[in-house]
Every structure is written in structure tokens, then in C-alpha cells.
Scaffold this motif. Sequence first.
Motif, PDB file in Angstrom:
ATOM      1  N   UNK A 161       0.807  -1.215   0.000  1.00 46.58           N
ATOM      2  CA  UNK A 161       0.000   0.000   0.000  1.00 46.58           C
ATOM      3  C   UNK A 161       0.839   1.263   0.000  1.00 46.58           C
ATOM      4  N   UNK A 162       2.002   1.200   0.638  1.00 45.27           N
ATOM      5  CA  UNK A 162       2.853   2.381   0.751  1.00 45.27           C
ATOM      6  C   UNK A 162       3.834   2.515  -0.410  1.00 45.27           C
ATOM      7  N   UNK A 163       4.566   1.430  -0.705  1.00 48.98           N
ATOM      8  CA  UNK A 163       5.598   1.477  -1.746  1.00 48.98           C
ATOM      9  C   UNK A 163       5.133   0.943  -3.087  1.00 48.98           C
ATOM     10  N   UNK A 164       4.160   0.066  -3.059  1.00 43.46           N
ATOM     11  CA  UNK A 164       3.757  -0.612  -4.288  1.00 43.46           C
ATOM     12  C   UNK A 164       3.100   0.330  -5.266  1.00 43.46           C
ATOM     13  N   UNK A 165       3.643   0.368  -6.457  1.00 44.71           N
ATOM     14  CA  UNK A 165       3.045   1.169  -7.518  1.00 44.71           C
ATOM     15  C   UNK A 165       2.497   0.259  -8.607  1.00 44.71           C
ATOM     16  N   UNK A 166       2.088  -0.951  -8.209  1.00 51.75           N
ATOM     17  CA  UNK A 166       1.524  -1.959  -9.098  1.00 51.75           C
ATOM     18  C   UNK A 166       2.451  -2.339 -10.238  1.00 51.75           C
ATOM     19  N   UNK A 167       3.740  -2.307  -9.989  1.00 53.20           N
ATOM     20  CA  UNK A 167       4.691  -2.796 -10.984  1.00 53.20           C
ATOM     21  C   UNK A 167       5.254  -4.127 -10.508  1.00 53.20           C
ATOM     22  N   UNK A 168       5.726  -4.882 -11.447  1.00 57.79           N
ATOM     23  CA  UNK A 168       6.293  -6.178 -11.134  1.00 57.79           C
ATOM     24  C   UNK A 168       7.531  -6.039 -10.250  1.00 57.79           C
ATOM     25  N   UNK A 169       8.362  -5.053 -10.508  1.00 61.58           N
ATOM     26  CA  UNK A 169       9.578  -4.848  -9.725  1.00 61.58           C
ATOM     27  C   UNK A 169       9.294  -4.522  -8.279  1.00 61.58           C
TER      28      UNK A 169
ATOM     29  N   UNK B 242      -3.110 -13.748 -11.724  1.00 64.49           N
ATOM     30  CA  UNK B 242      -4.170 -14.118 -12.668  1.00 64.49           C
ATOM     31  C   UNK B 242      -5.411 -14.623 -11.930  1.00 64.49           C
ATOM     32  N   UNK B 243      -5.218 -15.475 -10.931  1.00 68.27           N
ATOM     33  CA  UNK B 243      -6.364 -16.024 -10.203  1.00 68.27           C
ATOM     34  C   UNK B 243      -7.128 -14.951  -9.438  1.00 68.27           C
ATOM     35  N   UNK B 244      -6.417 -14.093  -8.722  1.00 72.87           N
ATOM     36  CA  UNK B 244      -7.100 -13.056  -7.955  1.00 72.87           C
ATOM     37  C   UNK B 244      -7.689 -11.983  -8.863  1.00 72.87           C
ATOM     38  N   UNK B 245      -7.046 -11.710  -9.985  1.00 71.11           N
ATOM     39  CA  UNK B 245      -7.590 -10.722 -10.920  1.00 71.11           C
ATOM     40  C   UNK B 245      -8.858 -11.241 -11.586  1.00 71.11           C
ATOM     41  N   UNK B 246      -8.913 -12.541 -11.861  1.00 69.86           N
ATOM     42  CA  UNK B 246     -10.119 -13.092 -12.473  1.00 69.86           C
ATOM     43  C   UNK B 246     -11.265 -13.172 -11.476  1.00 69.86           C
ATOM     44  N   UNK B 247     -10.938 -13.276 -10.182  1.00 69.94           N
ATOM     45  CA  UNK B 247     -11.978 -13.319  -9.153  1.00 69.94           C
ATOM     46  C   UNK B 247     -12.592 -11.941  -8.924  1.00 69.94           C
ATOM     47  N   UNK B 248     -11.811 -10.893  -9.105  1.00 73.12           N
ATOM     48  CA  UNK B 248     -12.289  -9.519  -8.913  1.00 73.12           C
ATOM     49  C   UNK B 248     -11.938  -8.709 -10.145  1.00 73.12           C
ATOM     50  N   UNK B 249     -12.883  -8.444 -11.016  1.00 68.19           N
ATOM     51  CA  UNK B 249     -12.570  -7.742 -12.261  1.00 68.19           C
ATOM     52  C   UNK B 249     -11.995  -6.354 -12.061  1.00 68.19           C
ATOM     53  N   UNK B 250     -12.222  -5.732 -10.895  1.00 66.50           N
ATOM     54  CA  UNK B 250     -11.696  -4.386 -10.675  1.00 66.50           C
ATOM     55  C   UNK B 250     -10.260  -4.403 -10.165  1.00 66.50           C
ATOM     56  N   UNK B 251      -9.707  -5.585  -9.916  1.00 70.15           N
ATOM     57  CA  UNK B 251      -8.347  -5.707  -9.375  1.00 70.15           C
ATOM     58  C   UNK B 251      -7.322  -5.410 -10.465  1.00 70.15           C
ATOM     59  N   UNK B 252      -6.384  -4.527 -10.144  1.00 70.24           N
ATOM     60  CA  UNK B 252      -5.302  -4.224 -11.081  1.00 70.24           C
ATOM     61  C   UNK B 252      -4.133  -5.145 -10.797  1.00 70.24           C
ATOM     62  N   UNK B 253      -3.682  -5.827 -11.819  1.00 71.18           N
ATOM     63  CA  UNK B 253      -2.532  -6.709 -11.671  1.00 71.18           C
ATOM     64  C   UNK B 253      -1.251  -5.892 -11.735  1.00 71.18           C
ATOM     65  N   UNK B 254      -0.211  -6.307 -10.996  1.00 71.40           N
ATOM     66  CA  UNK B 254       1.077  -5.626 -11.115  1.00 71.40           C
ATOM     67  C   UNK B 254       1.595  -5.728 -12.549  1.00 71.40           C
ATOM     68  N   UNK B 255       2.177  -4.664 -13.014  1.00 71.35           N
ATOM     69  CA  UNK B 255       2.686  -4.675 -14.389  1.00 71.35           C
ATOM     70  C   UNK B 255       4.043  -4.004 -14.423  1.00 71.35           C
ATOM     71  N   UNK B 256       4.672  -4.089 -15.551  1.00 69.97           N
ATOM     72  CA  UNK B 256       5.949  -3.470 -15.754  1.00 69.97           C
ATOM     73  C   UNK B 256       5.917  -2.800 -17.110  1.00 69.97           C
ATOM     74  N   UNK B 257       6.905  -1.977 -17.384  1.00 62.41           N
ATOM     75  CA  UNK B 257       6.916  -1.334 -18.686  1.00 62.41           C
ATOM     76  C   UNK B 257       7.220  -2.338 -19.789  1.00 62.41           C
ATOM     77  N   UNK B 258       7.807  -3.474 -19.427  1.00 62.58           N
ATOM     78  CA  UNK B 258       8.150  -4.467 -20.443  1.00 62.58           C
ATOM     79  C   UNK B 258       7.420  -5.781 -20.272  1.00 62.58           C
ATOM     80  N   UNK B 259       6.962  -6.096 -19.053  1.00 63.78           N
ATOM     81  CA  UNK B 259       6.320  -7.377 -18.800  1.00 63.78           C
ATOM     82  C   UNK B 259       4.903  -7.133 -18.283  1.00 63.78           C
ATOM     83  N   UNK B 260       3.932  -7.718 -18.946  1.00 66.22           N
ATOM     84  CA  UNK B 260       2.546  -7.642 -18.503  1.00 66.22           C
ATOM     85  C   UNK B 260       2.140  -8.994 -17.957  1.00 66.22           C
ATOM     86  N   UNK B 261       1.467  -8.994 -16.801  1.00 66.86           N
ATOM     87  CA  UNK B 261       1.047 -10.242 -16.191  1.00 66.86           C
ATOM     88  C   UNK B 261      -0.330 -10.689 -16.636  1.00 66.86           C
ATOM     89  N   UNK B 262      -1.096  -9.832 -17.287  1.00 71.37           N
ATOM     90  CA  UNK B 262      -2.412 -10.226 -17.805  1.00 71.37           C
ATOM     91  C   UNK B 262      -2.448 -10.023 -19.279  1.00 71.37           C
TER      92      UNK B 262
END
Length: 174
Positions: free
Chosen positions: A89-97, A154-174
Motif C-alpha cells: 500500500x505504501x511502496x507498491x506502484x503496481x509494478x512487477x519490480x 491471474x487467479x485473484x484478478x479473475x476473481x475480482x474484475x476491478x483488481x489491477x494486476x502488477x505490471x511493468x513497462x516491459x512485462x505484462x502479467x495479464x
Amino acid sequence: MRESVLLVVGAAVSVVLQIVLAPNIAILGALPDFVLVYVAISAMLLKRDSVVVMAFVVGLLVDLMGTSTVGVCAGLFALAAFASSRAAGFFGNDTLGATFAISMVVSLLVEVLYAGFYVSAAGVPALDALGQRALPCALYDCAMVLITLPVLTHLFASAAPSHKAPSSSTVRLR
């Protein structure tokens, strides 16, 4: 509701993997901690207080299976869930890194604290506990995060459609 079911089923699967698979893939005495990896990742992805309760219960179950003194894993896993959730919640900017860095730090923290308990309870030298148990197991846990993170995202994102998956500028998890 579906996220809660997935949370409980995932916890049960992680305990089974810890009991059945982990001893069979040990490398030089280092075991992966599937339950710790599951707790840290699910706490980052869901950011709910129920994950901390689940972490305590699963840790208590692992303790009762005979892997350590009763209450040690329960407390450490609850601490890991709390730290992961708050750090995401504090540091996470929803990136894979950021997600991977948080899980690495939490894994290292839990393994070092467990090694500290091992030193005080069993009288093992601190250097041996850190060098032969904490650091190799933390590295193994980080390798398991690389495998587990995309699956749980993938599992938690499919359970909640509003959930944002962590992503990166080069790697997408969804």
C-alpha cells in the motif's frame, strides 16, 4: 466472496505443497517455503485484514504439523502478511519490480527472524543459522515468488474484475 474462497483454497494448496513437495526439492538443505510465498503475495494483491488472519491460521497449522515450535510460524506468517500488505500500500506502484522487491524483503525478514529463533532455541551459532538456513531459504523463496506471482495475480484478478494486476513497462502479467 469468490476471493475469499480462492484465499482459503490457495492456503490449503500451499500447505499441501509445503508438506509434500518442499522436502523433495530441497537444494543443499534449503527448502522453499510455499506458505510464506503464498501469504506474502496474497497480502500484497488483496490488501485485506482477512489475509492476516488466514496467515496466522495457516502458520498455526504448519506449526502443528511438526515443522517448528507451536506459534512461531503463526506469528511470523501474520507478521509477513501485515508487512506485505502495508508495504504494498505504501511502496507498491503496481509494478512487477515493486511487488517482487517487497516479497524479497519480507521473505528475508521472516527467514532471518526464524533463524534468530532457531539460534535462541537450539543453541546453533548465529553465523551458521544465517548462512546455512536463512539466506539460502530466502533465495529459494524468491525463486518461488517468480513462479507463484503470475499465477496468483491471474487467479485473484479473475476473481475480482476491478483488481489491477502488477505490471511493468516491459512485462505484462495479464
